[in-house]
Design a protein around this motif. Structure first.
Motif, PDB file in Angstrom:
ATOM      1  N   LEU A   1       0.818  -1.060  -0.185  1.00  9.83           N
ATOM      2  CA  LEU A   1      -0.083  -0.109   0.166  1.00  9.83           C
ATOM      3  C   LEU A   1       0.834   1.096  -0.062  1.00  9.83           C
ATOM      4  CD1 LEU A   1      -3.026  -1.135   2.275  1.00  9.83           C
ATOM      5  CD2 LEU A   1      -2.856  -1.105  -0.401  1.00  9.83           C
ATOM      6  N   ASP A   2       2.195   1.093   0.377  1.00  6.84           N
ATOM      7  CA  ASP A   2       3.073   2.411   0.518  1.00  6.84           C
ATOM      8  C   ASP A   2       3.194   2.757  -1.234  1.00  6.84           C
ATOM      9  OD1 ASP A   2       3.629   2.808   2.891  1.00  6.84           O
ATOM     10  OD2 ASP A   2       5.408   1.512   2.974  1.00  6.84           O
ATOM     11  N   HIS A   3       3.302   1.622  -2.162  1.00  4.44           N
ATOM     12  CA  HIS A   3       3.556   2.139  -3.575  1.00  4.44           C
ATOM     13  C   HIS A   3       2.175   2.760  -4.071  1.00  4.44           C
ATOM     14  CE1 HIS A   3       6.476  -1.147  -3.782  1.00  4.44           C
ATOM     15  NE2 HIS A   3       6.888  -0.476  -3.299  1.00  4.44           N
ATOM     16  N   LEU A   4       0.860   2.424  -3.672  1.00  2.44           N
ATOM     17  CA  LEU A   4      -0.205   2.895  -4.138  1.00  2.44           C
ATOM     18  C   LEU A   4      -0.553   4.396  -3.230  1.00  2.44           C
ATOM     19  CD1 LEU A   4      -3.109   2.402  -5.440  1.00  2.44           C
ATOM     20  CD2 LEU A   4      -3.754   1.575  -3.252  1.00  2.44           C
ATOM     21  N   LYS A   5      -0.038   4.545  -2.249  1.00  9.08           N
ATOM     22  CA  LYS A   5       0.118   5.747  -1.715  1.00  9.08           C
ATOM     23  C   LYS A   5       1.098   6.674  -2.432  1.00  9.08           C
ATOM     24  CE  LYS A   5       3.342   6.452   1.499  1.00  9.08           C
ATOM     25  NZ  LYS A   5       4.056   6.260   2.665  1.00  9.08           N
ATOM     26  N   MET A   6       2.155   6.331  -2.883  1.00  6.15           N
ATOM     27  CA  MET A   6       3.237   7.278  -3.760  1.00  6.15           C
ATOM     28  C   MET A   6       2.661   7.510  -4.963  1.00  6.15           C
ATOM     29  SD  MET A   6       5.222   8.001  -1.212  1.00  6.15           S
ATOM     30  CE  MET A   6       6.223   9.317  -2.456  1.00  6.15           C
ATOM     31  N   GLY A   7       1.984   6.540  -5.636  1.00  3.49           N
ATOM     32  CA  GLY A   7       1.269   6.916  -6.872  1.00  3.49           C
ATOM     33  C   GLY A   7       0.373   8.083  -6.733  1.00  3.49           C
ATOM     34  N   PHE A   8      -0.572   7.991  -5.644  1.00  5.58           N
ATOM     35  CA  PHE A   8      -1.485   9.167  -5.570  1.00  5.58           C
ATOM     36  C   PHE A   8      -0.675  10.483  -5.273  1.00  5.58           C
ATOM     37  CE2 PHE A   8      -4.805   5.791  -4.852  1.00  5.58           C
ATOM     38  CZ  PHE A   8      -5.736   6.441  -5.678  1.00  5.58           C
ATOM     39  N   ILE A   9       0.343  10.398  -4.226  1.00  2.00           N
ATOM     40  CA  ILE A   9       0.816  11.721  -3.953  1.00  2.00           C
ATOM     41  C   ILE A   9       1.698  12.203  -5.237  1.00  2.00           C
ATOM     42  CG2 ILE A   9       2.915  12.542  -2.779  1.00  2.00           C
ATOM     43  CD1 ILE A   9       2.074  10.438  -0.368  1.00  2.00           C
ATOM     44  N   ARG A  10       2.465  11.331  -6.122  1.00  2.81           N
ATOM     45  CA  ARG A  10       3.273  11.607  -7.132  1.00  2.81           C
ATOM     46  C   ARG A  10       2.432  12.410  -8.317  1.00  2.81           C
ATOM     47  NH1 ARG A  10       8.298   7.442  -6.642  1.00  2.81           N
ATOM     48  NH2 ARG A  10       9.346   8.663  -5.050  1.00  2.81           N
ATOM     49  N   THR A  11       1.327  11.754  -8.576  1.00  2.00           N
ATOM     50  CA  THR A  11       0.653  12.115  -9.398  1.00  2.00           C
ATOM     51  C   THR A  11      -0.477  13.460  -9.221  1.00  2.00           C
ATOM     52  OG1 THR A  11      -1.440  10.500  -8.834  1.00  2.00           O
ATOM     53  CG2 THR A  11       0.418  10.070 -10.559  1.00  2.00           C
ATOM     54  N   GLY A  12      -0.154  13.914  -7.850  1.00  3.01           N
ATOM     55  CA  GLY A  12      -1.109  15.127  -7.288  1.00  3.01           C
ATOM     56  C   GLY A  12      -2.716  14.543  -7.230  1.00  3.01           C
ATOM     57  N   LYS A  13      -3.071  13.554  -7.243  1.00  4.78           N
ATOM     58  CA  LYS A  13      -4.331  13.035  -7.006  1.00  4.78           C
ATOM     59  C   LYS A  13      -4.851  13.051  -5.675  1.00  4.78           C
ATOM     60  CE  LYS A  13      -4.947  11.697 -11.397  1.00  4.78           C
ATOM     61  NZ  LYS A  13      -5.318  12.576 -12.123  1.00  4.78           N
ATOM     62  N   THR A  14      -3.894  13.495  -4.688  1.00  2.00           N
ATOM     63  CA  THR A  14      -4.124  13.943  -3.380  1.00  2.00           C
ATOM     64  C   THR A  14      -3.349  14.945  -2.776  1.00  2.00           C
ATOM     65  OG1 THR A  14      -4.727  13.030  -1.161  1.00  2.00           O
ATOM     66  CG2 THR A  14      -2.663  12.016  -2.426  1.00  2.00           C
ATOM     67  N   GLU A  15      -3.796  15.729  -1.864  1.00  2.00           N
ATOM     68  CA  GLU A  15      -3.014  16.784  -1.360  1.00  2.00           C
ATOM     69  C   GLU A  15      -2.228  16.016  -0.062  1.00  2.00           C
ATOM     70  OE1 GLU A  15      -4.830  20.490  -0.932  1.00  2.00           O
ATOM     71  OE2 GLU A  15      -5.544  20.366  -3.048  1.00  2.00           O
ATOM     72  N   LEU A  16      -2.613  15.009   0.158  1.00  2.00           N
ATOM     73  CA  LEU A  16      -2.051  14.416   1.584  1.00  2.00           C
ATOM     74  C   LEU A  16      -0.501  14.047   1.075  1.00  2.00           C
ATOM     75  CD1 LEU A  16      -5.006  11.821   2.099  1.00  2.00           C
ATOM     76  CD2 LEU A  16      -4.340  13.951   3.450  1.00  2.00           C
ATOM     77  N   THR A  17       0.278  14.133   2.182  1.00  2.00           N
ATOM     78  CA  THR A  17       1.767  13.753   2.266  1.00  2.00           C
ATOM     79  C   THR A  17       2.100  12.402   2.845  1.00  2.00           C
ATOM     80  OG1 THR A  17       2.486  15.033   4.065  1.00  2.00           O
ATOM     81  CG2 THR A  17       2.101  16.369   2.421  1.00  2.00           C
ATOM     82  N   VAL A  18       3.208  12.322   2.839  1.00  2.00           N
ATOM     83  CA  VAL A  18       4.009  11.025   3.516  1.00  2.00           C
ATOM     84  C   VAL A  18       3.699  11.267   4.871  1.00  2.00           C
ATOM     85  CG1 VAL A  18       5.295  10.239   1.727  1.00  2.00           C
ATOM     86  CG2 VAL A  18       6.105  11.791   3.378  1.00  2.00           C
ATOM     87  N   GLU A  19       3.349  12.312   5.453  1.00  2.00           N
ATOM     88  CA  GLU A  19       3.400  12.767   6.879  1.00  2.00           C
ATOM     89  C   GLU A  19       2.012  12.409   7.495  1.00  2.00           C
ATOM     90  OE1 GLU A  19       6.150  13.235   8.811  1.00  2.00           O
ATOM     91  OE2 GLU A  19       7.075  13.231   6.856  1.00  2.00           O
TER      92      GLU A  19
END
Length: 178
Positions: free
Chosen positions: A31-49
């Motif tokens: 799920l870390d990979h899925l998280k980073m996909g959303f973050i890097r594509t800008g599909k969420t404003e959430l961050t790794v924090e």
């Protein structure tokens, strides 16, 4: 068969998913990979924090992936700290028949006595960048994941003495095959 491995950071979820892949030949999704996909594509404003918020943002997508795998008669291991304690609410009884879940946690005593070993093993599967361990946060998260498992009636495995990877794997296999 779908097998979910949840729990706090640094408990060995990814390592155990890799071991289960080798044993069963089931692919695993981090799920870390899925998280980073959303973050890097800008599909969420959430961050790794934003771990807590990210859990509830990611879970609906992960749940639909799991349903698709079940419908397609595919096996899959899903691992990550983004599996909520109430994960069962996302599935009907028909889906739940095909899903096993366990959270891995570490006791406060184990973490306090072995924080250096936990840090030394952080990159056993993945090369973690800027990975500073916050001991108090790890203790709190492990307690929360344990409580989630208890409150929602599914198994957890608590590491409290020696970290025995073979024992941990065998316990996960036992849950998976139950």
């Amino acid at each position: 068969m779908i097998f979910l491995i949840g729990g706090s950071s640094h408990v060995g979820k990814t390592y155990m998913a890799q071991k289960l892949l080798e044993k069963y030949k089931f692919p695993y999704v981090s799920l870390d990979h899925l998280k980073m996909g959303f973050i890097r594509t800008g599909k969420t404003e959430l961050t790794v924090e934003d771990d807590y918020e990210m859990r509830y943002f990611l879970w609906p997508f992960a749940a639909e992936m799991i349903k698709t795998a079940i419908e397609n008669k595919q096996n899959m291991i899903v691992e990550g700290c983004y599996i909520p304690g109430e994960w069962k609410k996302s599935f009907s009884q028909e889906y739940l028949k095909e899903i096993r879940c366990a959270f891995i946690v570490m006791s406060e005593t184990y973490l306090r006595e072995n924080v250096a070993a936990v840090a030394d093993n952080a990159s056993v599967i993945e090369q973690r960048l800027d990975d500073e361990i916050d001991l108090e946060r790890l203790i709190m998260c492990s307690k929360n994941f344990k409580n989630d498992a208890i409150e929602n009636d599914f198994p957890y495995i608590e590491i409290d003495g020696e970290y025995d990877e073979n024992d941990l794997l065998n316990r996960l296999v036992s849950i998976m095959e139950s």
